[in-house]
Write an enzyme that holds these catalytic residues in place. Structure first.
Site, mmCIF file in Angstrom:
data_model
loop_
_atom_site.group_PDB
_atom_site.id
_atom_site.type_symbol
_atom_site.label_atom_id
_atom_site.label_comp_id
_atom_site.label_asym_id
_atom_site.label_seq_id
_atom_site.Cartn_x
_atom_site.Cartn_y
_atom_site.Cartn_z
ATOM 1 N N SER A 197 -28.250 -39.454 42.052
ATOM 2 C CA SER A 197 -28.621 -38.917 40.739
ATOM 3 C C SER A 197 -30.102 -38.592 40.610
ATOM 4 O O SER A 197 -30.509 -37.951 39.638
ATOM 5 C CB SER A 197 -28.213 -39.911 39.644
ATOM 6 O OG SER A 197 -28.936 -41.119 39.777
ATOM 7 N N LYS A 230 -28.390 -44.325 30.755
ATOM 8 C CA LYS A 230 -29.646 -43.654 31.097
ATOM 9 C C LYS A 230 -30.315 -43.070 29.856
ATOM 10 O O LYS A 230 -31.551 -43.158 29.705
ATOM 11 C CB LYS A 230 -29.367 -42.556 32.120
ATOM 12 C CG LYS A 230 -28.896 -43.070 33.475
ATOM 13 C CD LYS A 230 -28.538 -41.929 34.406
ATOM 14 C CE LYS A 230 -28.058 -42.454 35.761
ATOM 15 N NZ LYS A 230 -27.670 -41.362 36.673
#
Length: 800
Positions: free
Chosen positions: A705, A748
């Site tokens: 990611s 996140k």
């Protein structure tokens, strides 16, 4: 013919150098210089010793026949190796004992048994012949006796010690005891003791070879001391064992007498009273057919087992477990959905997914009473209320609650139990919990499912496969009970921080409900409704005396805690409560009541630990902010890139995993391939190295990611354009320039919100995850969804 005793005296003859001599009688026989030699495998004959021998080989039987027909003298020598059937001269020791055959008997199995009497020590000078049996030239050895007080003392000491050994060893006959008392010659005494002492063949052979009586006694005394110590210790152990046995027998007889006395007085037998009580319990309880049958069978066995035996205790404990398990006891579920919803809201703030799933379960129960319990798995970072939610579920349903911690569990028997053959065996934790709550439909919380281990004792996760399968757990069999127990009515709730360590087969059986991190607004509400009232009460503070305004709690949430859950928040509020308690006690410096204002927090708690903005403002080229996820929540991630003289290498540091290293390689390859479109200056690329570093090097990092963050950091370095400080991003990249979806988006984004980020770049395919983000966070952050890497650069790089 002269008697053996008379011949024995005349054969000994005079001995030089000591009192061990006897004058030969007239007509007495002397030992011949050549004797037939017979090898012995397991015995050493001493002078003066009478012993039976068995002879079974053909050569040895012929030797005995010839000797008996002649003068009856034989030389006996010990074999060096007992397994040799037909010993040769090399197989025998050179020293032996001359004997006279007193008696011979032949048996139908072709064996011969003889009774021999030891006469003299001898040494083999040479062998004359080996056929038909061994014959050797011998040298008769006489005892060398010193006339000294030391020898007399040694002889008396040996005599005393042997008398003690005789007293401790009943196997030694009274004749030996009399002989020892009446033997005055030290040499004869040493041979008599050696012949009747428990010694090895090597030790006996050494004593036989010793002609000096003083040396013989010196060798014998330590052996006597050793044997005396062994017998003394053995006697002590035997007395202790006998005392224990006598106590057990005494207790048994007293109990039997007590039973007879009670029967004569018309009183009930305690054992029979207990058995009758157990039988009445079995008849009263509504046990299923199989447990009832086994219980009655074990009860009949118990009646015939003496109470003093260990088997009685084992059977009694098994019956106790069998009878006291809740085979048919259950609690009635509360099916009032409105009351359940109010109770859940009163105990937990947020967690709407879990609450909705529980209310759905209640609705189905209301329509269909007999319903198999679901297997719920609450997954989320620490401190978000997974464990406490299990008890709230039990309160909502009106069921009993039990918690089993799986963290660090490595023994399969903790789940399935031990078999009854083991000492101290018990059922597994599941059955123990059911007995403790006395219900067959409780809520059982299996805490920390992802922390289960395994070793040589088995894998508890494999045992949980049956427990957590609604299609199988209605016949769960514990090793201790050895009977199926229905677990289908139990509502199992498991918790985990993340699912990767959980066995795939076990994960497939779980209905996973993810619990996200709390937002700042949610933490503020939790602090107001739950944490602050509880901490004030635990510290003896009245809400009317100490007030903590919302502004104070908000500053605590934003500047003194940064975590996905609320555990640190609770600890900080507890610290504030302690400071307030001290103020109340110190009457000189406080006016009641009082409020704790936000401006006072630095004095009470120290300087703020966190700031509401990004930890640092980007002022250099090659630095970009990414978003990361781990089992304890989300976090922001700084990625740094730098150039230096070299030969075109890519250096990667910061405890990066293989996947993250591959992302960096992919990012650099893409930029080199698109250098003209991205306006990159790569003329001296082969003469320079690029170094990519991710701070917090002690923390391992991995995953794809961070791909677009690495691309942006490298593009910033190569184009010499700084990255915006208020932008964070996450997404996987491909060589074709696509931005691919990633996981943990909600965690996140919440981490970005905590860090003061105002713009977040996400892959287009993660737009579906955006709706899971709380509205207050969506209102504070602007989201940008991209499909290609080219779309990222205008959003992140500042103009030159």
């Amino acid at each position: 013919m002269t008697s053996p005793e008379t011949e024995f005296i005349s054969i000994l003859g005079p001995s030089t150098g000591g009192s061990d001599s006897a004058a030969p009688r007239p007509g007495g026989k002397s030992l011949p210089s050549i004797l037939p030699i017979l090898g012995l495998s397991d015995v050493v004959i001493f002078p003066g010793m009478v012993s039976p021998l068995q002879v079974d080989s053909a050569a040895s039987i012929r030797l005995i026949d010839d000797v008996v027909a002649g003068d009856r003298f034989i030389g006996l020598a010990l074999q060096k190796r007992s397994e040799v059937a037909d010993p040769k001269p090399a197989d025998l020791w050179n020293h032996g004992c001359a004997v006279r055959v007193l008696k011979m008997l032949k048996f139908p199995d072709n064996t011969v048994r003889v009774l021999v009497e030891g006469l003299r020590r001898f040494k083999i000078a040479s062998y004359e012949s080996e056929e038909p049996y061994l014959r050797a030239q011998i040298e008769v050895l006489r005892d060398v006796v010193e006339d000294s007080l030391e020898l007399t003392a040694m002889a008396r000491n040996a005599q005393r010690q042997f008398q003690e050994i005789i007293n401790l060893s009943p196997a030694i006959s009274d004749e030996i005891k009399v002989a020892v008392l009446n033997t005055e010659q030290p040499g004869r005494l040493a041979d008599l003791v050696a012949a009747n002492l428990n010694l090895s063949l090597e030790e006996r052979q050494q004593l036989l070879e010793s002609t000096a009586v003083k040396d013989r006694l010196a060798r014998l005394l330590p052996l006597l001391e050793r044997e005396l110590e062994v017998l003394t210790l053995g006697s002590k152990i035997q007395k202790e064992v006998a005392s224990s046995m006598n106590k057990s027998q005494r207790d048994f007889f007293l109990r039997e007498q007590l039973r007879v006395i009670q029967r004569e007085l018309g009183e009930a037998d305690p054992l029979m009273s207990e058995i009758n009580s157990l039988r009445e319990q079995i008849e009263t309880l509504k046990l299923p057919p199989d447990p009832r049958k086994i219980a009655l069978k074990e009860l009949d066995r118990l009646q015939g087992i003496p109470p003093t035996t260990p088997e009685h205790t084992v059977t009694r404990n098994y019956l106790d477990w069998l009878i006291n398990l809740p085979w048919s006891q259950s609690t009635e579920d509360k099916v009032d959905l409105d009351a359940a919803a109010k109770l859940l809201d009163a105990q937990h703030y947020g967690l709407n997914k879990v609450k909705d799933r529980l209310l759905e379960f209640l609705a189905v129960i209301k329509l269909k009473r007999q319903l198999k319990g679901p297997i719920l798995c609450l997954v989320g970072p620490p401190g978000v209320g997974k464990t406490s939610l299990g008890r709230s579920i039990a309160d909502t349903l009106g069921r009993k609650f039990a918690r089993i911690s799986l963290g660090g569990m490595r023994d399969e028997a903790e789940i399935r139990g031990h078999r009854r053959t083991y000492v101290g065996a018990l059922p597994g934790r599941i059955i123990q919990s059911l007995r403790r709550v006395e219900s067959n439909n409780p809520v059982i919380l299996l805490d920390e499912l992802d922390k289960v281990g395994s070793d040589f004792r088995g894998d508890p996760a494999a045992a949980l496969l049956e427990v957590l399968d609604p299609q199988q757990n209605h016949t769960f069999t514990d090793n201790y009970l050895d009977l199926p127990f229905d677990l289908s009515r139990v509502l199992f709730v498991t918790t985990a921080n993340w699912l990767d360590p959980v066995h795939p087969a076990l994960r497939d059986r779980l209905e996973v409900i993810e619990l996200p991190s709390y937002t700042s607004a949610e933490k503020l509400q939790i602090a107001k409704r739950f944490l602050l009232p509880r901490e004030l009460d635990e510290h003896g503070l009245k809400p009317r005396l100490v007030r903590v305004p919302d502004a104070t709690l908000r500053r605590i949430v934003q500047e003194y805690t940064r975590e996905p859950g609320v555990r640190q928040l609770e600890r900080v509020i507890a610290a504030v409560a302690r400071k307030a308690a001290r103020r109340l006690v110190d009457a000189k410096s406080v006016v009641r009541p009082f409020s704790i204002r936000a401006q006072e927090l630095p004095d009470l708690l120290g300087p703020p630990q966190f700031t509401t903005e990004t930890a640092e403002t980007i002022r250099e080229y090659g630095v970009a902010i990414g978003l990361a996820w781990n089992p304890v929540g989300g976090d922001i991630l700084f990625i740094e890139a730098a150039r230096m003289a070299g030969n075109g290498k890519l250096l990667l540091t910061g405890s990066l995993g293989d996947v993250m290293k591959e992302s960096a390689q992919t990012a650099l390859t893409y930029l080199r391939g698109q250098s003209k479109l991205t306006d990159l200056d790569l003329r001296d690329f082969d003469k320079q190295d690029i170094h990519v570093h991710v701070p917090a090097g002690a923390t391992p990092k991995d995953g794809p990611s961070a791909g677009i963050t690495i691309v942006v950091a490298l593009a910033s370095l190569l184009t010499r354009r700084k990255v915006r400080s208020d932008v964070a991003m996450t997404g996987e990249i491909s060589l074709r320039g696509r931005v691919l979806p990633v996981g943990g988006v909600k965690e996140k984004i919440l981490a970005a919100n905590r860090a003061g980020i105002r713009h977040v770049i996400l892959p287009e395919e993660n737009r579906k995850d955006w709706v899971e983000v709380p509205e207050e966070v969506r209102a504070r952050i602007e989201f940008h969804f991209v499909r290609r890497i080219d779309d990222v650069f205008p959003l992140t790089l500042r103009p030159r």
